[in-house]
Write a protein that holds these residues in place. Structure first.
Motif, PDB file in Angstrom:
ATOM      1  N   THR A  78      51.415  45.544  74.576  1.00 27.70           N
ATOM      2  CA  THR A  78      50.891  44.388  75.330  1.00 27.70           C
ATOM      3  C   THR A  78      51.973  43.318  75.426  1.00 27.70           C
ATOM      4  O   THR A  78      52.955  43.331  74.675  1.00 27.70           O
ATOM      5  CB  THR A  78      49.643  43.796  74.653  1.00 27.70           C
ATOM      6  OG1 THR A  78      49.990  43.360  73.329  1.00 27.70           O
ATOM      7  CG2 THR A  78      48.527  44.839  74.561  1.00 27.70           C
ATOM      8  N   ARG A  79      51.771  42.385  76.358  1.00 23.59           N
ATOM      9  CA  ARG A  79      52.797  41.368  76.626  1.00 23.59           C
ATOM     10  C   ARG A  79      52.344  40.011  76.107  1.00 23.59           C
ATOM     11  O   ARG A  79      52.028  39.112  76.873  1.00 23.59           O
ATOM     12  CB  ARG A  79      53.076  41.313  78.123  1.00 23.59           C
ATOM     13  CG  ARG A  79      53.661  42.611  78.677  1.00 23.59           C
ATOM     14  CD  ARG A  79      53.737  42.592  80.189  1.00 23.59           C
ATOM     15  NE  ARG A  79      54.162  43.870  80.740  1.00 23.59           N
ATOM     16  CZ  ARG A  79      55.414  44.142  81.132  1.00 23.59           C
ATOM     17  NH1 ARG A  79      56.344  43.235  81.046  1.00 23.59           N
ATOM     18  NH2 ARG A  79      55.706  45.326  81.627  1.00 23.59           N
ATOM     19  N   VAL A  80      52.299  39.884  74.797  1.00 20.12           N
ATOM     20  CA  VAL A  80      51.862  38.625  74.175  1.00 20.12           C
ATOM     21  C   VAL A  80      52.991  37.592  74.212  1.00 20.12           C
ATOM     22  O   VAL A  80      54.154  37.934  74.380  1.00 20.12           O
ATOM     23  CB  VAL A  80      51.447  38.880  72.712  1.00 20.12           C
ATOM     24  CG1 VAL A  80      50.154  39.676  72.664  1.00 20.12           C
ATOM     25  CG2 VAL A  80      52.552  39.607  71.949  1.00 20.12           C
ATOM     26  N   ASN A  81      52.631  36.309  74.020  1.00 14.78           N
ATOM     27  CA  ASN A  81      53.651  35.256  73.950  1.00 14.78           C
ATOM     28  C   ASN A  81      54.439  35.372  72.662  1.00 14.78           C
ATOM     29  O   ASN A  81      53.887  35.678  71.618  1.00 14.78           O
ATOM     30  CB  ASN A  81      53.003  33.867  73.985  1.00 14.78           C
ATOM     31  CG  ASN A  81      52.529  33.521  75.373  1.00 14.78           C
ATOM     32  OD1 ASN A  81      52.979  34.103  76.358  1.00 14.78           O
ATOM     33  ND2 ASN A  81      51.596  32.604  75.458  1.00 14.78           N
ATOM     34  N   ARG A  82      55.720  35.059  72.748  1.00 15.26           N
ATOM     35  CA  ARG A  82      56.533  35.158  71.535  1.00 15.26           C
ATOM     36  C   ARG A  82      56.227  33.973  70.620  1.00 15.26           C
ATOM     37  O   ARG A  82      56.022  32.846  71.083  1.00 15.26           O
ATOM     38  CB  ARG A  82      58.013  35.242  71.879  1.00 15.26           C
ATOM     39  CG  ARG A  82      58.567  34.023  72.560  1.00 15.26           C
ATOM     40  CD  ARG A  82      59.919  34.315  73.182  1.00 15.26           C
ATOM     41  NE  ARG A  82      60.943  34.567  72.174  1.00 15.26           N
ATOM     42  CZ  ARG A  82      62.099  35.184  72.443  1.00 15.26           C
ATOM     43  NH1 ARG A  82      62.359  35.597  73.675  1.00 15.26           N
ATOM     44  NH2 ARG A  82      62.998  35.385  71.509  1.00 15.26           N
ATOM     45  N   PRO A  83      56.201  34.228  69.299  1.00 13.23           N
ATOM     46  CA  PRO A  83      55.816  33.157  68.367  1.00 13.23           C
ATOM     47  C   PRO A  83      56.842  32.035  68.282  1.00 13.23           C
ATOM     48  O   PRO A  83      56.505  30.912  67.931  1.00 13.23           O
ATOM     49  CB  PRO A  83      55.701  33.888  67.028  1.00 13.23           C
ATOM     50  CG  PRO A  83      56.467  35.159  67.179  1.00 13.23           C
ATOM     51  CD  PRO A  83      56.424  35.510  68.630  1.00 13.23           C
ATOM     52  N   ASP A  84      58.088  32.310  68.631  1.00 11.22           N
ATOM     53  CA  ASP A  84      59.135  31.292  68.516  1.00 11.22           C
ATOM     54  C   ASP A  84      59.351  30.560  69.839  1.00 11.22           C
ATOM     55  O   ASP A  84      60.239  29.720  69.935  1.00 11.22           O
ATOM     56  CB  ASP A  84      60.448  31.950  68.070  1.00 11.22           C
ATOM     57  CG  ASP A  84      60.787  33.207  68.870  1.00 11.22           C
ATOM     58  OD1 ASP A  84      59.849  33.986  69.178  1.00 11.22           O
ATOM     59  OD2 ASP A  84      61.958  33.415  69.212  1.00 11.22           O
TER      60      ASP A  84
END
Ligand SMILES: Cc1cc2nc3c(=O)[nH]c(=O)nc-3n(C[C@H](O)[C@H](O)[C@H](O)COP(=O)(O)OP(=O)(O)OC[C@H]3O[C@@H](n4cnc5c(N)ncnc54)[C@H](O)[C@@H]3O)c2cc1C
Lengths: 286, 753
Positions: free
Chosen positions: B17-23
């Motif tokens: 899946t294409r989740v937002n990056r945590p950083d």
């Protein structure tokens, strides 16, 4: 190092005149600050001219244009009137750096930095621009091509600075154009450039000025190239003659940005293309 | 307990899946801390004095005036670095590169350093150091350096890899040969043979963040180093060896990294900063200027390559051979060896031979640059492949498909391939809509293939579950391109929890066991593997806690969808226990719940890509515009497709810059003339088209999820793809990279004559 931001030209002139060390005018700072950061210069005094109201004005009229020394390049393109009158000058100023750079930099700074590759300088010269110089002894007016003497050297006295550049009145069917060659599409420095200003009458070139950049220590006015165009409708023979004159006027160096051979060849290519653009803008059709 | 590394075709709910990056938020708001963002009370400013000469004896260094300048707290020269290398030549090379020892070997070589209370004082001190040089003859060109009579860079170098062992010094540090079969016999069977020589100029990785560190080292021999690096564990070990420290007493923390691409795998100024700190007994911050980055860190090799390939009329290659000369700067490297290994790796060849020569010159020490050495070899080989296809009247893609390596092929560098993606990437190229685009005037299309090994290596990972059920995953690989997002997805997948519940931390060297440097496309492959295992380790604990809570044998507990479930009819009355519930009770069921894994992640799958691009060349100026560019690459399994695509696009963008404009330009005086981004031209946004990507997923059999490294291969084909496109557009074969406007115009004009 002292930093001053006077609010009048007189105060600025006095500051410059009374400094015994190294003094520098600060306009946009896009050359000056870079050179300071590199350690190439270590000024004792910096005179920021951006607080001087009169230097921040841009007057645009068919009878003449005045570009104050603290007017950032972005304001030139924001003036539709100026774009119509002097499209070549505006497109040259708008090639400097990037949007961010243009929000700060000035054409006068571009001129006073005295780089052979400065973008707005050939266009200003082709336009017949004059610089208004202020000094302790008063003001003088000098043709832009007389300002730069060589790389990093100007004809300004150490206590003089430029208040504005003025462009002459626009008459008849006239237009200018500026083209430069850079390996990158932006954020680059001209390997060679050409500015051309034409006035037509019934499709025939009445007057012309052809100026090349980055092919010699200073921008080069090429009267023989102008002569090749005058009286023509920019037919191939006239263009070929102009290109040959341009190439003959080149006196470039071999360096990391281009070879003598390459610069000479491409100077002709840029001049031909710029001439055709200016011609079309002035209402000529081929 | 060892976990199974084999690929299992498991289904995924999070991975892919294409989740937002945590950083992401930290990076766009400026909260993220990079190399130059750390400060310590009482810190000094470190600065390095560098040689202006390409090659010179340092006959004297007088630092007395600098030492007397008020505000100067330490001055160092080569003498301040005693030889603690125990005869290890490799370590000595690193030390000598960090600070010259009697001889400056390239323009930019460090000869002294100062630490002072502020930048002005430090700069003044540098000017007060008087170095007396005796200039020596120098050589910067790879072909010149191997000619008889060329200035010898190191009199102790004897060419390795030749028998009998030479007795005289040479600038060829190593000869390496790969291949099998009989090339002469193969060429004798060929109907058509193409032979051509190529050159590529030196390029720099061009990361935007300069090297920067904050070093503290006390008289007790314990210290800390905050640094922008791809490998803080490696930096720790190397700095400890060079400075005589115990590994455990030097804590190295990797900052956020503003690009590395291989250039931040080696120490440059870090040992100097630590030594300045030890001498001054104050923290020292040392940030390189851009000029220093270009002159004194590790660009990639300039090269000179000859290729000869023969084929039958039916399009089958009968033999291929290459000689590759790569310069490694002023210290021996193994870069030609990598070039020789990768050059023919895409093809199934009966008779193949490649010979690499690593060559010393007076330039900065070469470092890795994304799939190091492969792009230049691919440029030469893929150009000749294109010429051969044209000569045979075959389509360039069909010709490649006909000769592509496949499962069972003996690779030119030795091993026999497992399942690989070169054929499928070529099929995808052939069927891509890009191929149907009509070419206009002055336009050309080029295709090229590329290969890279990928690396696994030592990896150590911790996973700690908080009492609220949130999970902290600590890894020792640096996040160079979105790996935190990928690793959090993997942990969430294994534990059956939400992606947002996982926070990934890059641990410092004192919080984890050794992790190899983040290189060889290993971050997501190896830390991903260790994360799977650490999570499975934590699941074992979670199951034990559930079993204890229920008072049933642990064998009756299974872990499914983020909860412990009791198996068997006798347990029907036991409702599942979620990770959150088990975590909440953990203080009373045995304390904190954690998973851990250390592994040598062997079996990194090889990776292949095929690229295609369309260009338009201005025949009057030689300027090239990239009209369209498409990358097809095998990712094994794309954990986070955005960041896989990002790697594909990034490699292509760097390759485009390299192909068209980037190059180190040396003057006759051996000095670098373009040590800045104005004249070292990396592409700007408007130079690039949208770079289209297609991910293929051919699982790596040696990873539980099938992951292959994806970070590097994408820079291998661009030089060749663009070279082929430009050559097709102008009708002249381009053999010299970068194909800058003057070179292209010159080629066009020369062909006209
Ligand atoms: C990233 C980048 C990209 C660039 N790209 C280009 C480009 O594409 N083309 C190009 O031509 N240039 C380029 N430049 C150079 C620079 O932006 C231009 O020369 C700009 O026009 C300078 O204007 P400024 O107002 O910033 O000058 P400043 O830096 O303020 O001044 C430049 C010099 O002129 C002197 N000076 C300024 N104003 C006066 C005055 N009124 N009277 C006397 N002396 C004065 C200053 O003392 C200084 O020596 C670039 C610079 C950067 C940093």
């Amino acid at each position: 190092m002292r930093f001053e931001s006077p609010t009048t030209t007189k105060a600025a002139a006095t500051l410059l005149a009374s400094e015994s060390g190294i003094a520098h005018v600060l306009a946009g700072g896009t050359d000056l600050l870079v050179r300071m950061k590199m350690g190439a210069i270590e000024p004792d005094l910096i005179v920021d001219i951006k607080r001087i109201e009169s230097l921040r004005t841009l007057k645009v009229a068919a009878a003449g244009v005045q570009i104050g020394a603290a007017v950032p390049a972005v304001r030139l393109s924001e003036s539709e009137k100026l774009r119509n009158l002097w499209p070549g000058v505006v497109e040259a100023a708008n090639l400097i750096g990037s949007d961010q750079i243009q929000g700060r930099c000035t054409v006068v700074g571009n001129l006073c930095n005295a780089s052979p590759a400065a973008d707005s300088v050939p266009a200003l010269i082709a336009a017949g621009a004059k610089a208004l110089v202020v000094g302790p002894k008063g003001k003088r007016r000098v043709a832009v091509e007389k300002v730069v003497l060589g790389p990093g050297r100007t004809s300004l006295a150490r206590d003089e600075f430029i208040e504005a550049v003025v462009l002459p009145a626009r008459t008849g069917k006239s237009a200018d154009a500026y083209l430069r060659f850079t390996p990158r599409t932006e954020m680059d420095i001209a390997v060679v450039s050409a500015a051309i200003n034409l006035t037509l009458s019934r499709g025939i070139v009445q007057s012309a000025k052809v100026v090349l950049g980055a092919v010699a220590p200073t921008a080069v006015v090429v009267p023989a190239a102008a002569k090749a165009l005058i009286g023509s409708k920019l037919d191939d023979a006239a263009l070929d003659k102009m290109v040959a004159a341009c190439r003959a006027a080149c006196n470039p160096i071999d360096d990391k940005r281009g070879t003598i051979e390459y610069r000479t060849k491409v100077a002709g290519v840029m001049a031909r293309r710029a001439a055709l653009i200016a011609y079309e803008r002035a209402g000529g059709s081929k | 307990m060892p976990y199974e590394t084999d690929y299992t075709n498991q289904g995924f709910t999070k991975v892919g899946t294409r989740v937002n990056r945590p950083d992401g938020v930290d990076k766009v708001t400026g909260r993220a801390k990079y190399g130059a963002d750390a400060n310590a009370a009482g810190q000094l400013v470190g600065r390095v004095l560098r040689s202006p000469h390409a090659h010179a004896l340092i006959t004297k260094i007088d630092t007395s005036k600098a030492e007397k300048l008020p505000g100067v707290k330490a001055v160092l020269t080569g003498k301040d670095f005693p030889d603690l290398t125990g005869g290890n030549r490799g370590l000595m090379d690193i030390l000598e590169n960090c600070m010259a020892r009697g001889r400056a070997l390239y323009d930019g070589h460090a000869v002294a350093a100062v630490a002072a209370i502020d930048a002005d004082t430090a700069n003044k001190a540098l000017k007060l150091i008087k170095v007396t040089y005796k200039q020596l003859a120098h050589v910067t060109d790879v072909d010149e350096a191997i000619k008889p009579g060329a200035p010898i860079i190191h009199d102790w170098v004897r060419t390795a890899g030749v028998t009998p062992a030479p007795t005289t010094a040479s600038n060829v540090a190593q000869r390496s040969e790969f291949g099998h079969g009989d090339v002469d016999a193969g060429l004798a069977q060929a109907d058509v043979i193409i032979e051509k020589s190529f050159k590529t100029e030196q390029t720099h990785q061009g990361y935007i963040e300069p090297h920067a560190c904050l070093a503290t080292l006390g008289p007790d021999g314990s210290g800390e180093l905050w640094v922008t690096t791809q490998g803080h564990f490696t930096f720790r070990n190397v700095c400890a060896s060079l400075l005589g420290l115990e590994v455990a007493k030097l804590k190295v923390t990797s900052s956020e990294i503003g690009g590395g691409f291989g250039g931040k795998t080696h120490v440059w100024t870090e040992p100097v900063a630590l030594q300045l700190s030890r001498k001054a007994n104050r923290p020292v911050k040392l940030v390189m200027s851009r000029d220093e980055v270009f002159r004194a860190t590790g660009p990639t090799s300039s090269t000179s390559v000859d290729v000869k390939i023969g084929a039958k009329r039916n399009g089958k290659i009968t033999a291929a051979t290459a000689e590759l000369r790569y310069q490694s700067g002023a210290f021996p490297g193994m870069w030609a060896m990598f070039g020789a290994m990768t050059s023919f790796a895409c093809y199934d060849l009966k008779n193949v031979k490649s010979v690499g020569f690593d060559v010393l010159v007076n330039r900065p020490k070469v470092a890795a640059y994304r799939a190091p050495s492969a792009p230049m070899a691919a440029f030469a080989v893929e150009s000749v492949v294109d010429m051969l296809a044209a000569e045979l009247g075959m389509d360039a893609v069909d010709f490649r498909i006909k000769n592509a390596a496949k499962k069972g092929t003996k690779a030119s560098y030795g091993p026999v391939y497992g399942p690989i993606g070169i054929g499928p990437t070529l099929d995808a190229v052939k069927n891509h809509p890009h191929m149907k685009r009509k070419l206009g005037k002055n336009q050309g299309r080029g295709v090229a293939c590329g290969f890279w090994f990928n690396f696994g290596g030592q990896t150590c990972t911790d996973l700690n579950i908080g009492v609220d059920g949130s999970v902290n995953l600590t890894v020792g690989t640096v996040d160079v391109g979105g790996s935190r997002a990928s690793l959090a997805l993997i942990a969430a997948e294994e534990l059956g929890i939400d992606y947002e519940q996982v926070r990934v931390t890059i641990g410092d060297t004192n919080s984890l066991g050794h992790n190899d440097t983040t290189e060889g496309s290993r971050g997501t492959f190896s830390s991903g593997m260790a994360t799977i295992f650490a999570a499975r380790n934590a699941v074992d604990v979670l199951k034990q806690r559930a079993a204890a809570t229920w008072d049933i044998p642990v064998e009756q507990v299974i872990w499914e969808a983020g909860e412990a479930r009791a198996k068997g009819r006798q347990n029907n009355n036991l409702p599942p226990l979620s990770l959150k519930e088990i975590a909440a009770k953990s203080p009373r069921t045995g304390g904190p719940i954690a998973g851990h894994n250390e592994v040598v992640a062997d079996g990194a799958g090889v990776s292949f890509a095929s690229h295609m691009c369309d260009v338009e060349v201005d025949p009057e100026t030689g300027a090239t515009k990239i009209l369209r560019y498409t990358v097809v690459q095998d990712a094994g399994k794309a954990i986070h497709p955005d960041y896989v695509e990002g790697q594909f696009q990034g490699g292509a963008a760097q390759g485009i810059g390299w192909a068209l404009n980037e190059e180190y330009i040396y003057g006759d005086d051996g000095r670098l003339q373009n040590a800045g981004f104005l004249d070292y031209r990396i592409p700007v946004c408007s130079d690039l088209p949208f770079i289209d990507t297609q991910i293929l997923e051919i699982p790596n059999p040696n990873h539980p999820y099938g992951v292959r490294g994806v970070g590097e291969t994408s820079i291998v084909p661009p030089l060749a793809a663009i070279g082929n496109a430009v050559s097709n557009a102008v009708g002249v074969r381009m053999t010299h990279v970068p194909m800058s406007p003057p070179r292209i115009l010159n080629a066009i004009e020369t062909a006209k004559e």
